[in-house]
Design a protein around this motif. Structure first.
Motif, PDB file in Angstrom:
ATOM      1  N   THR A  54       0.833  -1.204   0.000  1.00  0.00           N
ATOM      2  CA  THR A  54       0.000   0.000   0.000  1.00  0.00           C
ATOM      3  C   THR A  54       0.864   1.250   0.000  1.00  0.00           C
ATOM      4  N   ALA A  55       1.916   1.240   0.828  1.00  0.00           N
ATOM      5  CA  ALA A  55       2.808   2.396   0.922  1.00  0.00           C
ATOM      6  C   ALA A  55       3.482   2.680  -0.412  1.00  0.00           C
ATOM      7  N   GLY A  57       2.303   1.809  -3.322  1.00  0.00           N
ATOM      8  CA  GLY A  57       1.258   2.211  -4.251  1.00  0.00           C
ATOM      9  C   GLY A  57       0.825   3.655  -4.082  1.00  0.00           C
ATOM     10  N   ASN A  58       1.128   4.252  -2.944  1.00  0.00           N
ATOM     11  CA  ASN A  58       0.758   5.643  -2.693  1.00  0.00           C
ATOM     12  C   ASN A  58       1.737   6.650  -3.287  1.00  0.00           C
ATOM     13  N   ILE A  59       2.843   6.168  -3.834  1.00  0.00           N
ATOM     14  CA  ILE A  59       3.888   7.076  -4.305  1.00  0.00           C
ATOM     15  C   ILE A  59       3.550   7.609  -5.701  1.00  0.00           C
ATOM     16  N   HIS A  60       3.760   8.902  -5.896  1.00  0.00           N
ATOM     17  CA  HIS A  60       3.468   9.554  -7.172  1.00  0.00           C
ATOM     18  C   HIS A  60       4.279   8.914  -8.298  1.00  0.00           C
ATOM     19  N   GLN A  99       5.421   7.055   5.574  1.00  0.00           N
ATOM     20  CA  GLN A  99       4.223   6.337   6.013  1.00  0.00           C
ATOM     21  C   GLN A  99       4.535   5.351   7.136  1.00  0.00           C
ATOM     22  N   TYR A 126       1.950  16.774  -2.106  1.00  0.00           N
ATOM     23  CA  TYR A 126       1.083  15.722  -2.639  1.00  0.00           C
ATOM     24  C   TYR A 126       1.040  14.535  -1.673  1.00  0.00           C
ATOM     25  N   HIS A 127       2.215  14.100  -1.220  1.00  0.00           N
ATOM     26  CA  HIS A 127       2.259  12.931  -0.350  1.00  0.00           C
ATOM     27  C   HIS A 127       1.749  13.241   1.051  1.00  0.00           C
ATOM     28  N   LYS A 130      -1.862  12.903   0.618  1.00  0.00           N
ATOM     29  CA  LYS A 130      -2.184  11.504   0.334  1.00  0.00           C
ATOM     30  C   LYS A 130      -2.165  10.668   1.601  1.00  0.00           C
ATOM     31  N   PHE A 131      -1.214  10.958   2.494  1.00  0.00           N
ATOM     32  CA  PHE A 131      -1.089  10.182   3.730  1.00  0.00           C
ATOM     33  C   PHE A 131      -2.025  10.674   4.833  1.00  0.00           C
TER      34      PHE A 131
END
Length: 379
Positions: A54-55, A57-60, A99, A126-127, A130-131
């Motif tokens: 998941t972590a 997958g969260n990256i731009h 994260q 952005y992150h 997102k987090f």
């Protein structure tokens, strides 16, 4: 004459730094431009824990496309830690660790390539959003990883340092390790992946800009790591894993390397207060199963796996590393007066050739992660 030699050495190191900046700032637009597998972490994503998948997958996408690592540098039990990334590049590993440490943890990335730092800084907000964080817990500093103290990193302030396929690019590797040791707290850990050679590399190969930029010809011979680590003050290196690296399918470049073989290896280096690394004593150690994503077992090295609730007798020199580190609170320790541990003492680990366990990356044996997918990807 001494001043002249120093000036010449500094000029040579500056030239290497400039070449690396050019390679990663201008020659490489993304991972598809790489000419070898050295700077590409090939893993089966199905072998990662759900949390780590998941972590990642969260990256731009732009950050991921400019990632040039050779291993997974996400150590266990980093919640609330302050982590320093040496050679953070576009920031992928920093944002993943952002994260894992949580909103109350902190991650600092250092990189000398302006273009990479700009990409990382561009995506901080952005992150953070997102987090779901109220404010960023990541900062990026432009500068040499040889100079972390000069860049403002306080001595004895960092819980964990990571580095992913970057130290090989540095002309003064000893200074990198020296700075890392100074920055770490007592009991802190340098958890890093890099490229290693099985023999000395020719000067012709070391001078080749492509081979150096691809993390190959600047590699340490694996035996050199031991001497550098001990000189700086670290405990002997602990090998976590290793995988082979394919040299370029290019006759001209291959001829410069001769019969030299390369592998990517991940090591742990601990800053310990004790230096009785050759102790013949043993200690009983039991994992309590309290580390996130590792309820059933935890892998400490390539040959030591501790299962929850199952005592394991280890050399005291090895258990001491765990006891003095952030991992210690997740284990129980008891004196052992029986037969000596079947595992080698810490000093013997440094003699273990990473090429002996270097095998192509595939599906792991981690039963706490899903291994459903058989496809590999460069992440």
């Amino acid at each position: 004459m001494a001043d002249l030699n120093l000036s010449t050495e500094q000029a040579e190191q500056s030239a290497v730094h400039q070449d690396v900046k050019e390679y990663y700032g201008k020659s490489l637009a993304n991972t598809s431009d790489l000419k070898t597998t050295a700077c590409c972490t090939r893993i089966n994503k199905g072998c990662l824990s759900e949390r780590l998948r998941t972590a990642l997958g969260n990256i731009h996408q732009e950050v991921t496309s400019k990632y040039y690592g050779c291993g997974l540098v996400f150590p266990e039990a980093v919640e609330k830690c302050h982590i320093l990334d040496l050679g953070s590049g576009s920031g992928r590993d920093c944002f993943v660790l952002s994260q894992l440490v949580g909103e109350t943890g902190y991650v600092t990335g250092v990189d000398m390539t302006k273009e990479q730092i700009e990409v990382a800084r561009k995506h901080v907000d952005y992150h953070t959003s997102k987090f779901g964080y109220g404010s960023p817990n990541v900062v990026f500093i432009e500068g040499l990883i040889e100079d972390v103290i000069e860049l403002g990193i306080e001595r004895d302030s960092i819980d964990v340092i990571i580095s992913n396929c970057v130290i090989n690019l540095c002309p003064n590797k000893w200074k990198v390790f020296q700075g890392a040791f100074a920055a770490l707290k007592a009991g802190g850990e340098l958890y890093f992946s890099d490229i290693y050679a099985d023999r000395p590399i020719s000067q012709e190969a070391r001078s080749n800009k492509i081979l150096h930029g691809e993390c190959i010809s600047g590699a340490l011979e694996w035996k050199e790591l031991m001497s550098i680590a001990l000189e700086v003050g670290f405990a002997p290196p602990v090998l976590v894993d290793a995988s082979p690296v394919t040299v370029p399918d290019n006759p001209e470049l291959s001829s410069l390397l001769g019969q030299t073989q390369f592998c990517s290896a991940t090591y742990r280096l601990f800053k310990t207060n004790h230096h009785e690394h050759d102790s013949t004593l043993s200690e009983e150690i039991t994992y309590n199963g309290t580390i996130a994503d590792h309820p059933n077992k935890i892998k400490f090295s390539h040959d030591i796996e501790l299962k929850t609730g199952t005592p394991l007798v280890l050399p005291a020199s090895v258990s001491l590393l765990i006891k003095e580190s952030r991992l210690g609170s997740h284990f129980s320790f008891a004196p052992w007066t029986g037969q000596s541990s079947p595992y080698p003492s810490l000093s013997s680990y440094s003699d273990f050739n990473p090429f002996q366990i270097s095998v192509p990356s595939g599906c792991c044996d981690n039963k706490e992660a899903s291994c459903a997918s058989s496809s590999k990807s460069c992440c």
